[in-house]
Design a protein around this motif. Sequence first.
Motif, PDB file in Angstrom:
ATOM      1  N   ASP A 228       0.831  -1.199   0.000  1.00 28.00           N
ATOM      2  CA  ASP A 228       0.000   0.000   0.000  1.00 28.00           C
ATOM      3  C   ASP A 228       0.872   1.257   0.000  1.00 28.00           C
ATOM      4  O   ASP A 228       1.702   1.452   0.890  1.00 28.00           O
ATOM      5  N   ARG A 229       0.681   2.113  -1.001  1.00 28.39           N
ATOM      6  CA  ARG A 229       1.515   3.306  -1.159  1.00 28.39           C
ATOM      7  C   ARG A 229       1.472   4.207   0.060  1.00 28.39           C
ATOM      8  O   ARG A 229       2.517   4.686   0.530  1.00 28.39           O
ATOM      9  N   ASN A 230       0.275   4.445   0.596  1.00 30.45           N
ATOM     10  CA  ASN A 230       0.147   5.346   1.739  1.00 30.45           C
ATOM     11  C   ASN A 230       0.842   4.790   2.975  1.00 30.45           C
ATOM     12  O   ASN A 230       1.463   5.539   3.746  1.00 30.45           O
ATOM     13  N   GLN A 231       0.762   3.487   3.157  1.00 28.84           N
ATOM     14  CA  GLN A 231       1.443   2.882   4.301  1.00 28.84           C
ATOM     15  C   GLN A 231       2.961   2.958   4.131  1.00 28.84           C
ATOM     16  O   GLN A 231       3.689   3.171   5.103  1.00 28.84           O
ATOM     17  N   ILE A 232       3.429   2.777   2.914  1.00 28.20           N
ATOM     18  CA  ILE A 232       4.874   2.887   2.662  1.00 28.20           C
ATOM     19  C   ILE A 232       5.353   4.291   3.015  1.00 28.20           C
ATOM     20  O   ILE A 232       6.380   4.468   3.684  1.00 28.20           O
ATOM     21  N   LEU A 233       4.577   5.298   2.604  1.00 23.70           N
ATOM     22  CA  LEU A 233       4.971   6.685   2.856  1.00 23.70           C
ATOM     23  C   LEU A 233       4.881   7.051   4.330  1.00 23.70           C
ATOM     24  O   LEU A 233       5.452   8.061   4.751  1.00 23.70           O
ATOM     25  N   SER A 234       4.177   6.246   5.127  1.00 25.54           N
ATOM     26  CA  SER A 234       4.166   6.485   6.568  1.00 25.54           C
ATOM     27  C   SER A 234       5.461   6.019   7.217  1.00 25.54           C
ATOM     28  O   SER A 234       5.782   6.420   8.344  1.00 25.54           O
ATOM     29  N   HIS A 235       6.229   5.176   6.509  1.00 31.69           N
ATOM     30  CA  HIS A 235       7.513   4.691   7.010  1.00 31.69           C
ATOM     31  C   HIS A 235       8.698   5.339   6.298  1.00 31.69           C
ATOM     32  O   HIS A 235       9.842   5.168   6.713  1.00 31.69           O
ATOM     33  N   PHE A 236       8.415   6.062   5.220  1.00 36.25           N
ATOM     34  CA  PHE A 236       9.491   6.658   4.412  1.00 36.25           C
ATOM     35  C   PHE A 236       9.034   7.998   3.870  1.00 36.25           C
ATOM     36  O   PHE A 236       7.974   8.096   3.242  1.00 36.25           O
TER      37      PHE A 236
END
Length: 231
Positions: free
Chosen positions: A139-147
């Motif tokens: 999930d793109r949004n979840q990835i961006l929550s870690h990076f």
Amino acid sequence: METVADIIQLFVPGCAHVQRILQARVPILRFRNEFTDLQCDLSMTNSSGVHMSELIYIMGQLEPRFPTLVFAIRSWASAAKVTNPVPGRQPTNFMLVLLLIHFLQRRHLLPSLEILFKNAGPNDQRVTADGIDCSFLRDRNQILSHFTPQTQGESEAELLFAFFEFYSKFDFNSNGVSLLTGSSCAKPDGSPLYIQNPLERQLNVARNVSLEELTRFQTKAKEFLNLTRSS
């Protein structure tokens, strides 16, 4: 695979130039679809390749300039004869895509794959029939929550120039490429080019590339830089 190749060649409309690449670690059939002008690779056992394609697709979702850079680098490699449609001792388009991902990781525009693997949730769990763990955060949004990507206003052309500059100077003799950590790594073997397979980490994606062809890649990269500087 031989039988399937015969069927494609003799009975499937629009399929031409059928190649049987059956001695590779993952045997494939390669052919061109004349209706779409697309080159197609067909495999019967490489389910991890599907997840690898998904991983590359996610990189394009995270960095909007990524697809354009892939197209430009692949077009350049074909015109400069850095790559070859027939697998051999030259780099492949897949290797160039991995080198591009690594370059963008080094500029903090894409995350290390370790972030995706460590934060995979229950819905991200994938294991192939032959036991390869392909679980990673999708999930793109979840990835961006870690990076958090570094905000840079560079154009595709500027990033393309920086890509060639980076690899024209890269010390392939001492260093390998790890997309897992997003950094260079010590080479575990004597291969001229070492790119760690993100899903099968004990494997070198570029194990067949010769020193001569790697040197040629860097020479052509320098020629590209000189040409763009003088234009």
